[in-house]
Scaffold this motif. Structure first.
Motif, PDB file in Angstrom:
ATOM      1  N   ILE A 186       0.836  -1.197   0.000  1.00 49.93           N
ATOM      2  CA  ILE A 186       0.000   0.000   0.000  1.00 49.93           C
ATOM      3  C   ILE A 186       0.875   1.253   0.000  1.00 49.93           C
ATOM      4  N   LEU A 187       1.842   1.302   0.905  1.00 50.49           N
ATOM      5  CA  LEU A 187       2.678   2.488   1.010  1.00 50.49           C
ATOM      6  C   LEU A 187       3.606   2.627  -0.194  1.00 50.49           C
ATOM      7  N   ASP A 188       4.006   1.513  -0.776  1.00 48.65           N
ATOM      8  CA  ASP A 188       4.854   1.616  -1.960  1.00 48.65           C
ATOM      9  C   ASP A 188       4.064   2.198  -3.131  1.00 48.65           C
ATOM     10  N   GLU A 395       8.069  10.502  -0.063  1.00 46.15           N
ATOM     11  CA  GLU A 395       8.831  11.030  -1.193  1.00 46.15           C
ATOM     12  C   GLU A 395      10.310  10.692  -1.061  1.00 46.15           C
ATOM     13  N   TRP A 396      10.848  10.819   0.141  1.00 51.92           N
ATOM     14  CA  TRP A 396      12.286  10.642   0.340  1.00 51.92           C
ATOM     15  C   TRP A 396      12.675   9.208   0.674  1.00 51.92           C
ATOM     16  N   ARG A 416      -0.691   8.606  14.044  1.00 55.15           N
ATOM     17  CA  ARG A 416      -0.695   7.150  13.876  1.00 55.15           C
ATOM     18  C   ARG A 416      -0.228   6.781  12.474  1.00 55.15           C
ATOM     19  N   ARG A 417      -0.627   7.567  11.507  1.00 58.24           N
ATOM     20  CA  ARG A 417      -0.162   7.329  10.141  1.00 58.24           C
ATOM     21  C   ARG A 417       1.342   7.606  10.056  1.00 58.24           C
ATOM     22  N   PHE A 418       1.788   8.677  10.710  1.00 57.14           N
ATOM     23  CA  PHE A 418       3.218   8.974  10.734  1.00 57.14           C
ATOM     24  C   PHE A 418       4.007   7.802  11.298  1.00 57.14           C
ATOM     25  N   ALA A 419       3.522   7.232  12.394  1.00 56.49           N
ATOM     26  CA  ALA A 419       4.251   6.132  13.032  1.00 56.49           C
ATOM     27  C   ALA A 419       4.362   4.941  12.098  1.00 56.49           C
ATOM     28  N   ARG A 420       3.309   4.638  11.369  1.00 59.00           N
ATOM     29  CA  ARG A 420       3.337   3.468  10.494  1.00 59.00           C
ATOM     30  C   ARG A 420       4.206   3.698   9.262  1.00 59.00           C
ATOM     31  N   ILE A 421       4.143   4.902   8.704  1.00 56.03           N
ATOM     32  CA  ILE A 421       5.023   5.198   7.578  1.00 56.03           C
ATOM     33  C   ILE A 421       6.473   5.226   8.048  1.00 56.03           C
ATOM     34  N   ALA A 422       6.707   5.918   9.164  1.00 51.28           N
ATOM     35  CA  ALA A 422       8.081   6.077   9.654  1.00 51.28           C
ATOM     36  C   ALA A 422       8.706   4.734   9.992  1.00 51.28           C
ATOM     37  N   ARG A 423       7.915   3.799  10.483  1.00 51.38           N
ATOM     38  CA  ARG A 423       8.467   2.485  10.840  1.00 51.38           C
ATOM     39  C   ARG A 423       9.057   1.790   9.612  1.00 51.38           C
ATOM     40  N   LEU A 424       8.389   1.916   8.485  1.00 53.04           N
ATOM     41  CA  LEU A 424       8.906   1.308   7.262  1.00 53.04           C
ATOM     42  C   LEU A 424      10.076   2.100   6.704  1.00 53.04           C
ATOM     43  N   VAL A 425       9.968   3.427   6.716  1.00 50.25           N
ATOM     44  CA  VAL A 425      11.061   4.240   6.200  1.00 50.25           C
ATOM     45  C   VAL A 425      12.318   4.034   7.045  1.00 50.25           C
ATOM     46  N   ALA A 426      12.153   4.026   8.383  1.00 46.30           N
ATOM     47  CA  ALA A 426      13.306   3.900   9.274  1.00 46.30           C
ATOM     48  C   ALA A 426      14.000   2.555   9.144  1.00 46.30           C
TER      49      ALA A 426
END
Length: 902
Positions: A186-188, A395-396, A416-426
């Motif tokens: 989904i995020l990809d 984007e980054w 909550r959305r930030f946490a889920r996106i950030a977990r994958l990015v991090a």
């Protein structure tokens, strides 16, 4: 379609990004959409109609629409229908029709002109989010095998699937639950859509500056900065009274520019912004950057103006940075964009930075340039009406130029959305966050132990810890950590070696290491023996002081020996400039030696030795230089913790048996029906609620007189405990409202009288005595950051020790295990001084079930299970306090959306 069709799900339309980066509005179908649905089906080509309905019957679509509109039979769940609109026209629909309490059939139709835009996938994701809220666990789709496009949508969605072929058709079953694979897909997909959507904003081929004055002002400075940076595209000043601005021909209005520009920078007074943005939309501009202030930051009228601004942006399918922002910078050699009015062009590098404050952005970029930290992109977010930190994370995420992502935020639109996106990015690259306003909210006014201690600051810490985000206290610290991470390897552990020619500097570094979470281990005898060839060495060789006169060659050789020993993971080299040494030569030698040990990060502390760039570089190895050892070591501590988070398994959210969500929902609904403003669940109801989720609760009977108390004690079997059953009573033990280890009827009667006097209420709970190690497990819901789960010391130690660990959601099995290992009470759980160890899986099971409550029941404002008695045989709750409030379903953080509350 009547109101029966959609009672849950997105209450308002949401704007999402199609695969080409354009806007599409997704909304629930309403009573007035019948004609639009019929038209969508009537206009489908014969081929599309055949693939959708397995027939060439031209009336098949009309019959299907009629079926959707028909009220459901008594006791049946209504269907859910979502529509996708472009430019106000319905271009796709997706629906699910429940076939049981847990399964539904899905169907989609996309206008022929919109195939390939990913609309079917968008609708599927939104339908799955609604289904999860309603308890639908599976979707079934009947598809012709030759319908490769729809088969691809379903199979490639990322949701766990299986197929049941039957001749020319197949039944595809999808789980609506989200696992890591589904979330990544989904995020990809969203990342690719964001890239296309933001491409002309961050890497435009042409820029117009509306409000570019001839002599001065923000617009004039933007034109100057674009030209000074060497922007590779075309620049168009817009000024109705000027022929040229800084030698560049001007136009009277943006509609005069052909072809339309990619980016318009708007620097006009706030009252004129709305009309200018509408002109940009009419002229075909792709993105707008609004520097002008006077919007949401200015009060209610400004908020209304900002909402109208966003509405215009959406209408024309543009992206918006700001308003009230500083600008955008992209140092890429093929772009060289400085669309800002207050920034010098920073040197290129690996930091991507977003700042909600323009002044902070100026300060950070200036300091980054002085410290030798290059920047890839910078975005001043301003009021974040549209483009947000979440957008830029996506984007980054896969940008090869981005080594480190830094965010300065004063608010989180969708944490909550930030946490889920950030977990994958991090998991791929570091995310550094400085949150402004750390002290503005103070302590939480909560009535439970968990909620009272869960201050917004602690909740944000928990959110970042769960997501692998490096939260920092200050902007200088963000830059320090970014310097250590940009283009450099991560350490393989936390063992630190300190060496150099300044004994005091080495001692200071070693002193700070422990507080920073780093170990300064003694070196082994063979390593010490090798070092002694360079000069006198202390017993353990760490820190290593080679003396003020140590040569550059000796320092470099010491670094090679220590870094190559396999005994340390990081090295700090302290070089002091004295009259007896060649400090610049020592730095160069250290850089060359570090290049020979690329897997062990090396950091230099130059005491009075450097006046130029704060880094050295040799053979592609970049080494940051710090002025003081304490600063360097604290930053290394953050790096080591992030590296440890990256190394550990991320874990999975376990599937739990014995969870009866329907029973729990019924109990909450009945309680809130009788208590419209909410309140504390009485003890018996609280226990029933927890048992529905599968949490073991000690049996109990609420009594209101001593005879009933004695009868209950006999029924439950001695020894027993008596405690006040007043739901909102805190600190029962301190009030004298608890009596334990009662073994006779006369003790029960005396205890009953004492508890009633203490609580000033006749309601008393009688329970059997349960022994074990006492834990607290809790849940608190922050209005800004969402729910967190807590674990720590329970019983009378709860407030005395203050020993708690918090984590955000989702709670994986690894997170839960770390929570139990984190508190100081962990030693007791392992079996202290001969005591049997606690069944840790039983404790983590309770944590996961509390996490289910946090996810599925937004009505729970705070919850304390204290104490939870733990032992070798399991974990039993003996006291539960649960406060519930009226609340609608929380927005699913996985829904793709663009809205002001992001």
């Amino acid at each position: 379609m009547g109101e029966h069709t959609l009672t849950l799900g997105p209450p308002d339309p949401v704007d999402a990004l199609a695969a080409d980066g354009s806007y599409v509005r997704i909304r629930p179908a309403g009573p007035g959409d019948t004609d639009a649905l019929v038209e969508l089906h009537d206009q489908a080509s014969a081929r599309s109609r055949y693939l959708r309905f397995f027939t060439n019957d031209a009336n098949a679509g009309r019959r299907f629409v009629t079926h959707l509109m028909a009220p459901p039979a008594a006791g049946e769940q209504p269907p859910v229908v979502l529509l996708a609109e472009r430019s106000g026209a319905v271009v796709a629909m997706g629906a699910y029709l429940p076939s049981s309490a847990v399964e539904a059939e899905v169907a989609f139709l996309v206008a022929d002109s919109c195939h390939g835009l990913g609309l079917g996938t968008l609708l599927l994701e939104q339908l799955a989010a609604v289904a999860r809220e309603r308890g639908i666990r599976r979707f079934r789709a009947e598809v012709l095998l030759e319908n490769r496009a729809m088969v691809g949508v379903l199979v490639d969605s990322g949701f766990a699937e299986r197929s049941e072929p039957d001749g020319p058709t197949t039944s595809i079953l999808l789980d609506t639950a989200l696992d890591d694979r589904a979330l990544r897909r989904i995020l990809d997909r969203e990342r690719m859509a964001e890239n296309r959507s933001l491409d002309r904003l961050l890497a435009p081929r042409s820029v117009a500056v509306v409000g570019a004055g001839r002599l001065e002002g923000p617009g004039h400075r933007v034109v100057r900065n674009l030209l000074a940076a060497g922007f590779t595209g075309s620049v168009h000043p817009v000024n109705p009274t000027a022929r040229a601005v800084r030698g560049v021909p001007a136009v009277a209005k943006i509609g005069d520019i052909s072809p339309p520009v990619d980016l318009a920078v708007i620097a006009v007074p706030a009252p004129a912004v709305l009309d200018v943005v509408a002109e940009c939309g009419q002229a075909g501009v792709a993105a707008v950057l609004v520097i002008s202030a006077g919007f949401a930051e200015a009060g209610p009228e400004g908020r209304q103006a900002e909402a109208e601004l966003l509405s215009v942006v959406r209408r024309y399918g543009m992206r918006l940075v700001g308003p009230n922002c500083l600008g955008v910078v992209n140092t890429g050699p093929d772009v060289r964009l400085n669309a800002s009015f207050g920034l010098e062009m920073p040197p290129p590098g690996g930091l991507c930075l977003a700042s909600q404050s323009g002044a902070v952005g100026i300060a950070v970029l200036d300091a980054a340039s002085r410290n030798g930290l290059g920047v890839a992109e910078f975005v001043s977010l301003g009021n974040k009406a549209d483009v947000s930190g979440n957008d830029l994370l996506l984007e980054w995420w896969r940008d090869p130029r981005a080594d480190v992502i830094g965010l300065y935020l004063e608010s989180f639109g969708n944490p909550r959305r930030f946490a889920r996106i950030a977990r994958l990015v991090a998991s791929d690259k570091p995310v550094l966050v400085v949150k402004g306003g750390r002290s503005s909210r103070g302590s939480r006014a909560g009535a439970s132990h968990t909620a009272a201690a869960a201050t917004p600051d602690r909740v944000l810490d928990a959110l970042c810890a769960s997501a692998g985000v490096v939260r920092l206290d200050s902007l200088p610290e963000l830059l320090d950590v970014a310097r250590l991470l940009a283009g450099r390897p991560l350490p393989q552990g936390s063992r630190l070696a300190v060496l150099g020619n300044a004994g005091g500097g080495g001692v200071l570094a070693a002193d700070v290491a422990s507080a920073a979470g780093l170990e300064v281990p003694p070196l082994t005898a063979p390593t010490i023996e090798a070092l002694r060839a360079l000069g006198p060495v202390d017993t353990d060789g760490n820190p290593l002081d080679l003396g003020a006169t140590a040569s550059a060659a000796a320092l470099a050789e010491a670094l090679r020996i220590v870094a190559g020993s396999g005994e340390v993971d990081l090295v700090v080299a302290v070089v002091a400039s004295t009259g007896d040494n060649d400090a610049p030569g020592a730095l160069d030698a250290i850089a060359r030696a570090a290049a020979e040990c690329p897997e062990v990060p090396v950091t230099v502390v130059a005491l009075g030795a450097v006046t130029g760039p704060q880094r050295i570089e040799t053979d592609g190895v970049r080494i940051p230089i710090f002025e003081f050892p304490e600063t360097a070591v604290r930053a290394l501590g953050h790096v080591a913790r992030y590296a440890a988070w990256r190394r550990r398994p991320q874990g999975e959210v376990p599937q739990l048996a014995g969870v009866d969500l329907a029973a729990a929902r019924t109990l909450l609904d009945e309680f809130l029906g009788a208590n419209r403003e909410g309140g504390w669940l009485p003890p018996v109801e609280a226990a029933t609620f927890l048992r529905a989720i599968g949490i073991d609760v000690a049996p109990g009977v609420v009594v209101t007189d001593p005879d009933a108390a004695e009868a209950a004690a006999t029924q439950l079997e001695y020894p027993v405990v008596l405690k006040s059953a007043v739901p909102d009573l805190v600190h029962k033990t301190d009030r004298g409202a608890v009596r334990t280890d009662l073994r006779a009827p006369w003790e029960v009667r005396a205890a009953y009288a004492a508890v009633v006097r203490a609580a000033e209420d006749p309601r008393v709970l009688v329970q059997p005595l349960v022994t074990g190690t006492e834990l607290l497990i809790g849940l608190a819901r922050d209005p800004d950051f969402g729910p967190v789960v807590a674990a720590g010391s329970g019983g009378v130690l709860t407030d005395l020790v203050g020993d708690r660990v918090y984590r955000g959601l989702p709670l994986t099995d690894v997170d839960a295990t770390e929570m139990i290992a984190g508190p100081r009470i962990a030693r007791l759980l392992a079996g202290y001084r001969g005591a049997p160890p606690v069944a840790i899986p039983a404790v983590t099971d309770v944590l996961h079930r509390v996490a289910v409550l946090a996810e599925r029941f937004p009505e729970i404002a705070e919850l304390d299970l204290n104490p939870v008695m733990t032992g070798p045989d399991g974990a039993t709750v003996v006291d539960a306090r649960i406060r519930v409030i009226p609340a609608g379903p929380e927005p699913d953080p996985y829904r793709r959306r663009l809205s002001p509350a992001r």
